[in-house]
Motif scaffolding. Structure first.
Motif, PDB file in Angstrom:
ATOM      1  N   ALA A  74      -9.786  -9.312  39.249  1.00 31.22           N
ATOM      2  CA  ALA A  74     -10.535 -10.588  39.742  1.00 31.22           C
ATOM      3  C   ALA A  74      -9.936 -11.468  40.575  1.00 31.22           C
ATOM      4  CB  ALA A  74     -11.071 -11.270  38.591  1.00 31.22           C
ATOM      5  N   GLU A  75      -8.717 -11.929  40.088  1.00 28.49           N
ATOM      6  CA  GLU A  75      -7.975 -12.688  41.031  1.00 28.49           C
ATOM      7  C   GLU A  75      -7.373 -12.039  42.556  1.00 28.49           C
ATOM      8  OE1 GLU A  75      -4.609 -13.755  38.626  1.00 28.49           O
ATOM      9  OE2 GLU A  75      -5.821 -14.487  37.071  1.00 28.49           O
ATOM     10  N   ALA A  76      -7.192 -10.869  42.328  1.00 24.07           N
ATOM     11  CA  ALA A  76      -6.384 -10.275  43.564  1.00 24.07           C
ATOM     12  C   ALA A  76      -7.684  -9.604  44.438  1.00 24.07           C
ATOM     13  CB  ALA A  76      -5.345  -9.106  43.280  1.00 24.07           C
ATOM     14  N   GLY A  77      -8.866  -9.209  44.005  1.00 27.18           N
ATOM     15  CA  GLY A  77      -9.830  -9.001  44.869  1.00 27.18           C
ATOM     16  C   GLY A  77      -9.634  -7.208  44.771  1.00 27.18           C
ATOM     17  N   ILE A  78      -9.592  -6.620  43.821  1.00 23.82           N
ATOM     18  CA  ILE A  78      -9.134  -5.227  43.604  1.00 23.82           C
ATOM     19  C   ILE A  78     -10.473  -4.502  43.808  1.00 23.82           C
ATOM     20  CG2 ILE A  78      -8.515  -3.402  42.081  1.00 23.82           C
ATOM     21  CD1 ILE A  78      -6.038  -5.341  43.216  1.00 23.82           C
ATOM     22  N   ASP A  79     -10.483  -3.670  44.470  1.00 28.03           N
ATOM     23  CA  ASP A  79     -11.852  -2.694  44.799  1.00 28.03           C
ATOM     24  C   ASP A  79     -11.601  -1.335  43.757  1.00 28.03           C
ATOM     25  OD1 ASP A  79     -13.089  -4.344  46.764  1.00 28.03           O
ATOM     26  OD2 ASP A  79     -11.016  -3.796  47.766  1.00 28.03           O
ATOM     27  N   PHE A  80     -10.446  -0.979  43.640  1.00 23.40           N
ATOM     28  CA  PHE A  80     -10.347   0.516  42.773  1.00 23.40           C
ATOM     29  C   PHE A  80      -8.971   0.236  42.076  1.00 23.40           C
ATOM     30  CE2 PHE A  80      -9.287   5.176  43.403  1.00 23.40           C
ATOM     31  CZ  PHE A  80     -10.166   5.640  42.499  1.00 23.40           C
ATOM     32  N   VAL A  81      -9.114   0.820  40.761  1.00 24.78           N
ATOM     33  CA  VAL A  81      -7.989   0.939  39.725  1.00 24.78           C
ATOM     34  C   VAL A  81      -7.810   2.337  39.557  1.00 24.78           C
ATOM     35  CG1 VAL A  81      -6.867   0.254  37.615  1.00 24.78           C
ATOM     36  CG2 VAL A  81      -8.693  -1.315  38.899  1.00 24.78           C
ATOM     37  N   VAL A  82      -6.668   2.846  39.711  1.00 22.42           N
ATOM     38  CA  VAL A  82      -6.010   3.988  39.446  1.00 22.42           C
ATOM     39  C   VAL A  82      -5.054   4.011  38.130  1.00 22.42           C
ATOM     40  CG1 VAL A  82      -4.889   6.237  39.968  1.00 22.42           C
ATOM     41  CG2 VAL A  82      -6.327   5.014  41.628  1.00 22.42           C
ATOM     42  N   ILE A  83      -5.395   4.802  36.832  1.00 26.48           N
ATOM     43  CA  ILE A  83      -4.671   4.531  35.593  1.00 26.48           C
ATOM     44  C   ILE A  83      -3.819   5.776  35.417  1.00 26.48           C
ATOM     45  CG2 ILE A  83      -4.698   4.042  33.243  1.00 26.48           C
ATOM     46  CD1 ILE A  83      -7.410   2.938  33.418  1.00 26.48           C
ATOM     47  N   GLY A  84      -2.407   5.424  35.767  1.00 25.42           N
ATOM     48  CA  GLY A  84      -1.512   6.709  35.732  1.00 25.42           C
ATOM     49  C   GLY A  84      -1.189   7.127  34.484  1.00 25.42           C
ATOM     50  N   PRO A  85      -0.523   6.464  33.482  1.00 26.66           N
ATOM     51  CA  PRO A  85      -0.061   6.984  32.145  1.00 26.66           C
ATOM     52  C   PRO A  85      -1.307   7.274  31.238  1.00 26.66           C
ATOM     53  CG  PRO A  85       0.681   4.627  32.436  1.00 26.66           C
ATOM     54  CD  PRO A  85      -0.102   5.000  33.693  1.00 26.66           C
ATOM     55  N   GLU A  86      -0.890   7.737  30.190  1.00 26.58           N
ATOM     56  CA  GLU A  86      -1.881   7.915  29.057  1.00 26.58           C
ATOM     57  C   GLU A  86      -2.009   6.828  28.351  1.00 26.58           C
ATOM     58  OE1 GLU A  86       2.078   9.762  27.435  1.00 26.58           O
ATOM     59  OE2 GLU A  86       1.274   9.583  29.436  1.00 26.58           O
ATOM     60  N   ALA A  87      -0.998   5.992  27.821  1.00 22.09           N
ATOM     61  CA  ALA A  87      -1.278   4.950  27.036  1.00 22.09           C
ATOM     62  C   ALA A  87      -2.082   3.916  27.080  1.00 22.09           C
ATOM     63  CB  ALA A  87       0.163   4.329  26.721  1.00 22.09           C
ATOM     64  N   PRO A  88      -2.541   3.489  28.440  1.00 19.81           N
ATOM     65  CA  PRO A  88      -3.498   2.443  29.055  1.00 19.81           C
ATOM     66  C   PRO A  88      -4.903   3.319  28.705  1.00 19.81           C
ATOM     67  CG  PRO A  88      -1.938   2.481  30.533  1.00 19.81           C
ATOM     68  CD  PRO A  88      -1.553   3.570  29.635  1.00 19.81           C
ATOM     69  N   LEU A  89      -5.128   4.518  28.911  1.00 17.01           N
ATOM     70  CA  LEU A  89      -6.435   5.116  28.715  1.00 17.01           C
ATOM     71  C   LEU A  89      -6.553   5.230  27.122  1.00 17.01           C
ATOM     72  CD1 LEU A  89      -5.617   8.080  31.321  1.00 17.01           C
ATOM     73  CD2 LEU A  89      -7.049   6.305  31.544  1.00 17.01           C
ATOM     74  N   ALA A  90      -5.495   5.713  26.307  1.00 14.07           N
ATOM     75  CA  ALA A  90      -5.836   5.732  24.817  1.00 14.07           C
ATOM     76  C   ALA A  90      -6.253   4.317  24.401  1.00 14.07           C
ATOM     77  CB  ALA A  90      -4.701   6.209  24.243  1.00 14.07           C
ATOM     78  N   ALA A  91      -5.821   3.410  25.251  1.00 19.50           N
ATOM     79  CA  ALA A  91      -6.007   1.994  24.481  1.00 19.50           C
ATOM     80  C   ALA A  91      -7.341   1.457  25.173  1.00 19.50           C
ATOM     81  CB  ALA A  91      -4.820   0.893  25.172  1.00 19.50           C
ATOM     82  N   GLY A  92      -8.042   2.252  25.923  1.00 19.02           N
ATOM     83  CA  GLY A  92      -9.463   1.549  26.327  1.00 19.02           C
ATOM     84  C   GLY A  92      -9.421   0.932  27.291  1.00 19.02           C
ATOM     85  N   VAL A  93      -8.530   1.026  28.144  1.00 20.40           N
ATOM     86  CA  VAL A  93      -8.159  -0.179  29.436  1.00 20.40           C
ATOM     87  C   VAL A  93      -9.328   0.366  30.532  1.00 20.40           C
ATOM     88  CG1 VAL A  93      -7.226  -0.612  31.607  1.00 20.40           C
ATOM     89  CG2 VAL A  93      -6.006  -0.864  29.261  1.00 20.40           C
ATOM     90  N   ALA A  94      -9.667   1.660  30.771  1.00 18.26           N
ATOM     91  CA  ALA A  94     -10.723   1.912  31.674  1.00 18.26           C
ATOM     92  C   ALA A  94     -12.258   1.390  30.941  1.00 18.26           C
ATOM     93  CB  ALA A  94     -10.919   3.636  31.748  1.00 18.26           C
ATOM     94  N   ASP A  95     -12.350   1.524  29.856  1.00 24.74           N
ATOM     95  CA  ASP A  95     -13.638   0.814  29.452  1.00 24.74           C
ATOM     96  C   ASP A  95     -13.644  -0.459  29.453  1.00 24.74           C
ATOM     97  OD1 ASP A  95     -14.414   3.290  27.864  1.00 24.74           O
ATOM     98  OD2 ASP A  95     -12.842   2.825  26.718  1.00 24.74           O
ATOM     99  N   VAL A  96     -12.856  -1.283  29.499  1.00 24.48           N
ATOM    100  CA  VAL A  96     -12.977  -2.698  29.885  1.00 24.48           C
ATOM    101  C   VAL A  96     -13.232  -2.844  31.351  1.00 24.48           C
ATOM    102  CG1 VAL A  96     -11.677  -5.011  29.792  1.00 24.48           C
ATOM    103  CG2 VAL A  96     -11.125  -3.314  27.899  1.00 24.48           C
ATOM    104  N   LEU A  97     -12.448  -2.224  31.948  1.00 24.99           N
ATOM    105  CA  LEU A  97     -12.683  -2.316  33.615  1.00 24.99           C
ATOM    106  C   LEU A  97     -14.030  -1.851  34.094  1.00 24.99           C
ATOM    107  CD1 LEU A  97      -9.273  -0.939  34.934  1.00 24.99           C
ATOM    108  CD2 LEU A  97      -9.770  -3.458  34.403  1.00 24.99           C
ATOM    109  N   ARG A  98     -14.472  -0.476  33.473  1.00 28.93           N
ATOM    110  CA  ARG A  98     -15.923  -0.422  34.027  1.00 28.93           C
ATOM    111  C   ARG A  98     -16.907  -1.355  33.525  1.00 28.93           C
ATOM    112  NH1 ARG A  98     -13.804   5.058  32.558  1.00 28.93           N
ATOM    113  NH2 ARG A  98     -13.502   6.127  34.586  1.00 28.93           N
ATOM    114  N   ALA A  99     -16.547  -2.017  32.150  1.00 27.02           N
ATOM    115  CA  ALA A  99     -17.530  -2.929  31.708  1.00 27.02           C
ATOM    116  C   ALA A  99     -17.717  -4.169  32.738  1.00 27.02           C
ATOM    117  CB  ALA A  99     -17.254  -3.403  30.403  1.00 27.02           C
TER     118      ALA A  99
END
Length: 423
Positions: free
Chosen positions: A59-84
Motif C-alpha cells: 500500500a505504501e509503495a504503490g505495488i501493482d503486482f506481487v510475485v511470491i518466490g519461495p514456498e514458506a510465504p505461500l504455506a504461510a498464506g501470504v497470497a491469501d492476505v494480499l488477494r483479500a
C-alpha cells in the motif's frame, strides 16, 4: 507497473533479472533480496512470511503486482492476505500450497484423481515406521511430511540408512516438518523437472529442465536443494510431456478445483521417468531452484507477461517465446553444504566471471557489505550460461567458475552429464 518479488535466493534473482527486462516493469522491489538482487531491484527489509507487513508495504509503495518466490510465504498464506486486499498476486493460497507443504496431502490428491506416483504410507510413531521399513526392505525413500527447505528426503539404499532417517526425522531433526514421515517405494528411472503455469483452469507447460540433487559428482553424496540444472532436458520428450500433463498435472489441478481450492501459480512436478512412463515424485508450489535460473534465461522478458496472465486468469491461448539456445547453471556452494558451513567469506572475481561470453551469475546466498560480496548461505552462486549447444553452454559456465576467487566454495564438475552422454 510497480512489482514486488518476495524471496532472497537465486530463484528470486533470476525472476528479478527476467522481470526487469520487460518494459511493463517501472519500479522493482525485492523483500528481503540479496547482494546480487540489489543491482536490479530495491531491496526491502521485510519479513516475506508476514502477510500483513507485506500488504502494508504494498500500500505504501504503490505495488501493482506481487510475485511470491519461495514456498514458506505461500504455506504461510501470504497470497491469501494480499488477494483479500485486492492485490494482483502470483502464487497459490495456503490451502493449495499444501501440495508442497504436506507430502500426505499430495499423496491423497494423487490417490483421488488416479495420478501415478510411488506407493506410500504415513507414520507418526517411530516403532511403527521402523516395522514398516523392515517389512518392505531397502532401497526405500523416507520423507519429512512438511517443509524442510529441500533437505527432508532420504533415499535410503540400506535398511540402516532408512532406520537412521526415521529416527532423525521423528526425533526432531527437521522440527515440526518431521512430526510425521511419509515412506515411499523406491522408484527407478531418470528424474526430470516439469513446470507448468496455471490460472486454476488453463495450463501452460514451460520448457523442460533437469536438476542435480546430489552434492557430488556422479550423483553421489547427500541430497541437496540442487547443485545445478539445464534446459531443455532430452528425457522430457513430447510424448512424456503429454503423458505428464494428461495423467498427472491436469487431473491434480482439476481435483484441486473440485475441492474448492483452485491452484494458481507455477506448479513444479518432480517426475521419475521409467519404462512405464512418468510418475510423480513430488510437487513444489514455486519455481525450482536452480531450474528457475535456466528457465528465466531462456524466457527473458516474456516471463513477466506469462506470470501476469496466470495471475489474471487469462492464460488460455498464451505462449512463451523460448530462446532456442540451451542454458545451464552450476551451483557454487559453501564447503560443508548441505551440512554445517561458514558464512561471511569474501568472494572475488565476479566481474571477470560475468564477462565470459553467455554467462549470467545469479546470487543465491550472498550479502553486500563494505563494497564486497560475502557468502551468506549454503548455496551461494548460480553460474549460469547459454550457448549454441549444451556442451558450449557448460564450457562457458565452468570457465566462469574458474574465474571466481572463493577458496571456501565448491561445485560439481559434471552438471549436464546425462544429456551430454545420451545416445
Amino acid at each position: 507497473m510497480n512489482i514486488l518479488i518476495l524471496g532472497s535466493g537465486g530463484r528470486e534473482h533470476a525472476l528479478a533479472w527476467a522481470i526487469s527486462r520487460n518494459a511493463l516493469c517501472d519500479k522493482l522491489y525485492c523483500a528481503p533480496g540479496n547482494g546480487g538482487i540489489a543491482s536490479l531491484a530495491q531491496c526491502v527489509a521485510l519479513d516475506a512470511e508476514d502477510g500483513a507487513a507485506v500488504r502494508d508495504f504494498c500500500a505504501e509503495a504503490g505495488i501493482d503486482f506481487v510475485v511470491i518466490g519461495p514456498e514458506a510465504p505461500l504455506a504461510a498464506g501470504v497470497a491469501d492476505v494480499l488477494r483479500a486486499a485486492g492485490l494482483l498476486t502470483f502464487g497459490p493460497g495456503r490451502e493449495a500450497a499444501q501440495l508442497e507443504a504436506s507430502k500426505t496431502f499430495t499423496k491423497e490428491i494423487c490417490d483421488a484423481c488416479g495420478a501415478p506416483t510411488a506407493a506410500w504410507a504415513r507414520f507418526t510413531e517411530e516403532a511403527a515406521a521402523l516395522a514398516y521399513v523392515r517389512a518392505q526392505g531397502a532401497p526405500i525413500v523416507i520423507k519429512a511430511d512438511g517443509l524442510a527447505a529441500g533437505k527432508g528426503v532420504v533415499v535410503a539404499m540400506t535398511l540402516e540408512e532408512a532406520e537412521a532417517a526415521i529416527t532423525d526425522m521423528l526425533g526432531g531433526a527437521f522440527g515440526t516438518a518431521g512430526a510425521s514421515v511419509v515412506i515411499e517405494e523406491f522408484m527407478t528411472g531418470e528424474e526430470a523437472s516439469f513446470f507448468v503455469l496455471t490460472d486454476g483452469t488453463d495450463v501452460l507447460p514451460l520448457a523442460s529442465a533437469q536438476d542435480h540433487k546430489r552434492a557430488f559428482d556422479g550423483d553421489e553424496g547427500p541430497n541437496t536443494g540442487g547443485m545445478g540444472a539445464y534446459s531443455p532436458a532430452p528425457v522430457m520428450t513430447p510424448e512424456i510431456e503429454r503423458r505428464a500433463l494428461d495423467e498427472i498435472v491436469k487431473p491434480c489441478i482439476a481435483e484441486m478445483a473440485r475441492r474448492g481450492t483452485p491452484y494458481q501459480g507455477v506448479l513444479y512436478a518432480g517426475l521419475m521417468i521409467g519404462p512405464e512412463g512418468p510418475r510423480l515424485v513430488e510437487y513444489n508450489v514455486r519455481f525450482g531452484d536452480p531450474e528457475a535460473q535456466v528457465l528465466m534465461l531462456r524466457a527473458g522478458a516474456g516471463m513477466l507477461d506469462a506470470l501476469l496472465a496466470a495471475a489474471r486468469g487469462t492464460l488460455g491461448g498464451f505462449a512463451i517465446d523460448w530462446a532456442e539456445d540451451p542454458a545451464i547453471t552450476v551451483v557454487m556452494a559453501a564447503e560443508g553444504y548441505p551440512g554445517a558451513y561458514a558464512k561471511g567469506e569474501a568472494i572475488g572475481g565476479l566481474d571477470a566471471a560475468n564477462a565470459v561470453e553467455g554467462v549470467t551469475i545469479f546470487h543465491a546466498g550472498t550479502k553486500a557489505e563494505g563494497g564486497a560480496i560475502l557468502s551468506n548461505g549454503g548455496r551461494v552462486l548460480n553460474v549460469t550460461a547459454t550457448g549454441p549447444t549444451l556442451a558450449e553452454a557448460r564450457a562457458r559456465a565452468y570457465r566462469a567458475v574458474e574465474a571466481i576467487d572463493w577458496p571456501g566454495g565448491f561445485c560439481r564438475s559434471d552438471i549436464g552429464w546425462r544429456a551430454l552422454t545420451r545416445d
